[in-house]
Enzyme design. Structure first.
Site, PDB file in Angstrom:
ATOM      1  N   LYS A 127       0.843  -1.197   0.000  1.00 48.31           N
ATOM      2  CA  LYS A 127       0.000   0.000   0.000  1.00 48.31           C
ATOM      3  C   LYS A 127       0.879   1.248   0.000  1.00 48.31           C
ATOM      4  O   LYS A 127       0.681   2.168  -0.763  1.00 48.31           O
ATOM      5  CB  LYS A 127      -0.915  -0.043   1.226  1.00 48.31           C
ATOM      6  N   GLU A 162      10.870  -4.544   4.013  1.00 49.68           N
ATOM      7  CA  GLU A 162      10.975  -5.940   3.595  1.00 49.68           C
ATOM      8  C   GLU A 162      10.544  -6.101   2.131  1.00 49.68           C
ATOM      9  O   GLU A 162      11.243  -6.721   1.326  1.00 49.68           O
ATOM     10  CB  GLU A 162      10.077  -6.843   4.467  1.00 49.68           C
ATOM     11  N   GLY A 219      -4.487  -2.006   5.425  1.00 45.53           N
ATOM     12  CA  GLY A 219      -3.765  -3.144   4.861  1.00 45.53           C
ATOM     13  C   GLY A 219      -4.367  -4.481   5.254  1.00 45.53           C
ATOM     14  O   GLY A 219      -4.556  -5.373   4.418  1.00 45.53           O
ATOM     15  N   ARG A 220      -4.699  -4.643   6.538  1.00 47.60           N
ATOM     16  CA  ARG A 220      -5.183  -5.952   7.008  1.00 47.60           C
ATOM     17  C   ARG A 220      -6.625  -6.242   6.588  1.00 47.60           C
ATOM     18  O   ARG A 220      -7.147  -7.318   6.862  1.00 47.60           O
ATOM     19  CB  ARG A 220      -5.016  -6.064   8.521  1.00 47.60           C
ATOM     20  N   GLU A 268      -3.458  -6.412  15.461  1.00 44.99           N
ATOM     21  CA  GLU A 268      -2.990  -5.108  14.965  1.00 44.99           C
ATOM     22  C   GLU A 268      -4.110  -4.078  15.109  1.00 44.99           C
ATOM     23  O   GLU A 268      -3.868  -2.892  15.250  1.00 44.99           O
ATOM     24  CB  GLU A 268      -2.530  -5.220  13.501  1.00 44.99           C
ATOM     25  N   HIS A 316      -3.736 -33.127  19.321  1.00 43.92           N
ATOM     26  CA  HIS A 316      -2.558 -33.919  19.702  1.00 43.92           C
ATOM     27  C   HIS A 316      -1.384 -33.013  20.041  1.00 43.92           C
ATOM     28  O   HIS A 316      -0.239 -33.448  20.054  1.00 43.92           O
ATOM     29  CB  HIS A 316      -2.197 -34.883  18.572  1.00 43.92           C
ATOM     30  N   LYS A 343      10.261  -0.253  13.499  1.00 43.79           N
ATOM     31  CA  LYS A 343      10.747   0.021  12.135  1.00 43.79           C
ATOM     32  C   LYS A 343      11.887   1.033  12.174  1.00 43.79           C
ATOM     33  O   LYS A 343      12.907   0.858  11.512  1.00 43.79           O
ATOM     34  CB  LYS A 343       9.618   0.581  11.264  1.00 43.79           C
TER      35      LYS A 343
HETATM   36  O1  F6P Z   1       3.858  -2.535   9.601  1.00 41.22           O
HETATM   37  C1  F6P Z   1       2.554  -2.910   9.589  1.00 41.22           C
HETATM   38  C2  F6P Z   1       1.935  -2.722   8.233  1.00 41.22           C
HETATM   39  O2  F6P Z   1       1.779  -1.378   7.968  1.00 41.22           O
HETATM   40  C3  F6P Z   1       0.612  -3.454   8.110  1.00 41.22           C
HETATM   41  O3  F6P Z   1      -0.421  -2.772   8.665  1.00 41.22           O
HETATM   42  C4  F6P Z   1       0.527  -3.651   6.643  1.00 41.22           C
HETATM   43  O4  F6P Z   1      -0.433  -4.609   6.302  1.00 41.22           O
HETATM   44  C5  F6P Z   1       1.937  -4.058   6.328  1.00 41.22           C
HETATM   45  O5  F6P Z   1       2.735  -3.287   7.216  1.00 41.22           O
HETATM   46  C6  F6P Z   1       2.387  -3.850   4.925  1.00 41.22           C
HETATM   47  O6  F6P Z   1       2.293  -2.516   4.532  1.00 41.22           O
HETATM   48  P1  F6P Z   1       2.383  -2.103   3.023  1.00 41.22           P
HETATM   49  O7  F6P Z   1       1.239  -2.737   2.300  1.00 41.22           O
HETATM   50  O8  F6P Z   1       2.312  -0.607   3.007  1.00 41.22           O
HETATM   51  O9  F6P Z   1       3.702  -2.599   2.470  1.00 41.22           O
END
Ligand code: F6P
Length: 522
Positions: free
Chosen positions: A200, A206, A260-261, A346, A377, A489
């Protein structure tokens, strides 16, 4: 209009619930069932293909009446209206919360309709083999590069709907783990692989690091020109995606009014649409949309997300339960819990309320779990005989996808047996060996869905999304921001700089400096 900001502990209903809790906290569910054999029918809800039995909870009619009064006093009805009409209820980010608009088919926003059209065309071209790679070969593999909401939702849905998948292989790269990525890349054929960079913000460390490394690998194997064909982006940050080298026509938009979630319903679901076809993807949206309408229009006592949210508050805030377990009796749902963990924690893992004050009560429980029967189990010992009260959600499909045979019936039998054992324990079957004793009286809900279809999965996910919303409103917190992820971060950037420079003399905290020193020298 913002959400009302009422401290829940000041409401009349909260005080009444406290008094009621003192009166009923010792009550045994075993007795409640003896007194009322119809209890399961009374405490159950049905909507379309979903049936919820919530009779195995430590509640009476009075408990439910008080919880519903509490929801009314906290203005839950108004909150639902505000959310669905697009008011700026995500106040700390100055945004609306409209993931429900992504699955609306009546009042469709023009940008949503345009994005759906593009997703349909794109995924159909890939599936039918009309969209080809730089050497003219058909695309065989899709790699979704994203993390958090840009990974967990599509991954969970594609796994859950494995039965509906076509020939495309869909892979996910989320973690910044070079070993994992190197293993993945070794198996990929650049000529037949399409990469979807999903972010987003298009600033997530990452995702960008992985995307850059994969692009370099790709350019080395193919060419710079071929990047335009093999990389597409899903983002709200058009400029950054363009800077990355993705052509404008390959950028699928996201909007700031979708968290995002909660984003799998829109363009973040591009990999879903490729994996199961657009028609199935739309079924997923239709199922969620049906749940949205039901949530908005159904009175609280009959409303699944409201009832589940209230029960969870009953345990979290009155019984002081710390966690909730979710156990789907379906291997297809093996990533449902990790998905829910982000959605729930979150959203509601917050200690500051909407008056910007520290709360004096617990908010989100820790959500955990795994699939049954495997989990029986593994950790079920603790559910049955441990020292903690852990409410459980059992999820089961009544009809198996391959026809009901002995496997399905055993799966179901185990699911029902476990909730009965939690409820009843060894009550009335006295044993002298205390270690063989099960005290029972342990709560659970059973969610029985007719069949694992895209539509029903959409409803199930939306059910949990709305439960999260209900709880956030009632805890008086902001469910739609995630400031709690920011500090880590920033600190990672400092640590990364120190590691790169092999220099811990900068203003690093001594706790990190000592670990980095060891890391560099080990
Ligand atoms: O760090 C958390 C977060 O912002 C989440 O809320 C989100 O889903 C994820 O990182 C990825 O964010 P992006 O879609 O901006 O890469």
């Amino acid at each position: 209009m913002p959400l009302a900001a009422i401290n829940p502990t000041t409401t009349k209903a909260w005080k009444a619930l406290k008094a009621h809790f003192e009166a009923v906290k010792q009550q045994q569910m075993q007795h409640l069932f003896e007194q009322d054999p119809e209890r399961s029918e009374r405490f159950s809800l049905e909507f379309e293909d979903l049936y919820i039995d919530y009779s195995k909870n430590r509640i009476t009619n009075t408990t439910m009446d008080l919880l519903i009064e509490f929801a009314s006093e906290m203005k839950l009805n108004e909150a639902i209206q505000l959310q669905q009409q697009g008011d700026g209820i995500n106040e700390t980010e100055g945004r609306a919360v409209l993931h429900t608009a992504l699955r609306d088919f009546h009042n469709v926003k023009p940008e949503v309709s345009e994005a759906r059209k593009r997703m349909k065309e794109f995924s159909e071209a890939i599936i039918q083999g009309n969209y080809t790679g730089y050497t003219g070969k058909k695309i065989k593999t899709i790699v979704n590069i994203g993390i958090g909401g840009s990974d967990l939702g599509p991954k969970m849905v594609i796994e859950a709907l494995g039965h509906y998948r076509n020939h495309l292989d869909v892979q996910f790269i989320a973690n910044i783990d070079g070993d994992f990525n190197a293993e993945k890349l070794e198996q990929l054929d650049p000529e037949t692989t399409l990469f979807i960079v999903v972010s987003k913000s298009f600033t997530t460390q990452e995702t960008l690091t992985n995307a850059k490394a994969i692009k370099e690998w790709f350019v080395e194997k193919a060419s710079e020109e071929a990047v335009a064909t093999h990389f597409v982006a899903v983002t709200a940050n058009l400029e950054r995606a363009k800077d990355f080298g993705i052509r404008v026509t390959s950028i699928f938009p996201m909007w700031d009014w979708v968290g995002g979630r909660f984003s799998l319903w829109g363009t973040v679901g591009l990999s879903i649409s490729c994996a199961i076809g657009y028609a199935n993807f739309e079924q997923l949206l239709q199922g969620a949309n049906a749940m949205d309408k039901y949530f908005k229009d159904t009175e609280f006592s009959e409303n699944m997300p409201v009832v589940l949210g209230l029960l969870s508050i009953w345990y979290t805030n009155f019984f002081k339960a710390e966690t909730e377990a979710v156990v789907p009796y379906s291997q297809y749902l093996s990533t449902f819990v990790p998905y829910l963990q982000q959605a729930v924690m979150e959203s509601n893992g917050k200690h500051v309320d909407r008056n910007h004050e520290s709360v004096t009560y617990a908010t989100s429980p820790v959500v955990w779990g795994s699939t049954g029967t495997n989990a029986q189990h593994a950790f079920f010992q603790l559910l049955h005989q441990g020292t903690r009260l852990i409410p459980v959600d059992f999820i089961l499909f009544s009809q198996s996808l391959f026809g009901n045979g002995s496997h399905q019936d055993l799966l179901a039998a185990n699911c029902f047996a476990q909730s009965e054992a939690l409820l009843q324990g060894t009550y009335g079957k006295g044993t002298t060996e205390t270690y063989k004793d099960f005290e029972g009286n342990r709560p659970s809900n059973t969610l029985l869905l007719k069949k694992l279809t895209p539509y029903n999965l959409g409803s199930l996910i939306a059910l949990y999304e709305h439960k999260i919303f209900v709880q956030g409103v009632l805890w008086n917190i902001y469910s739609f921001d995630q400031w709690g992820v920011e500090l880590g971060k920033q600190l990672a950037t400092n640590s990364a700089a120190a590691i790169k420079a092999k220099d811990v003399s900068t203003d690093l905290h001594s706790a990190s400096a000592s670990l980095i020193r060891k890391y560099l020298n080990q």
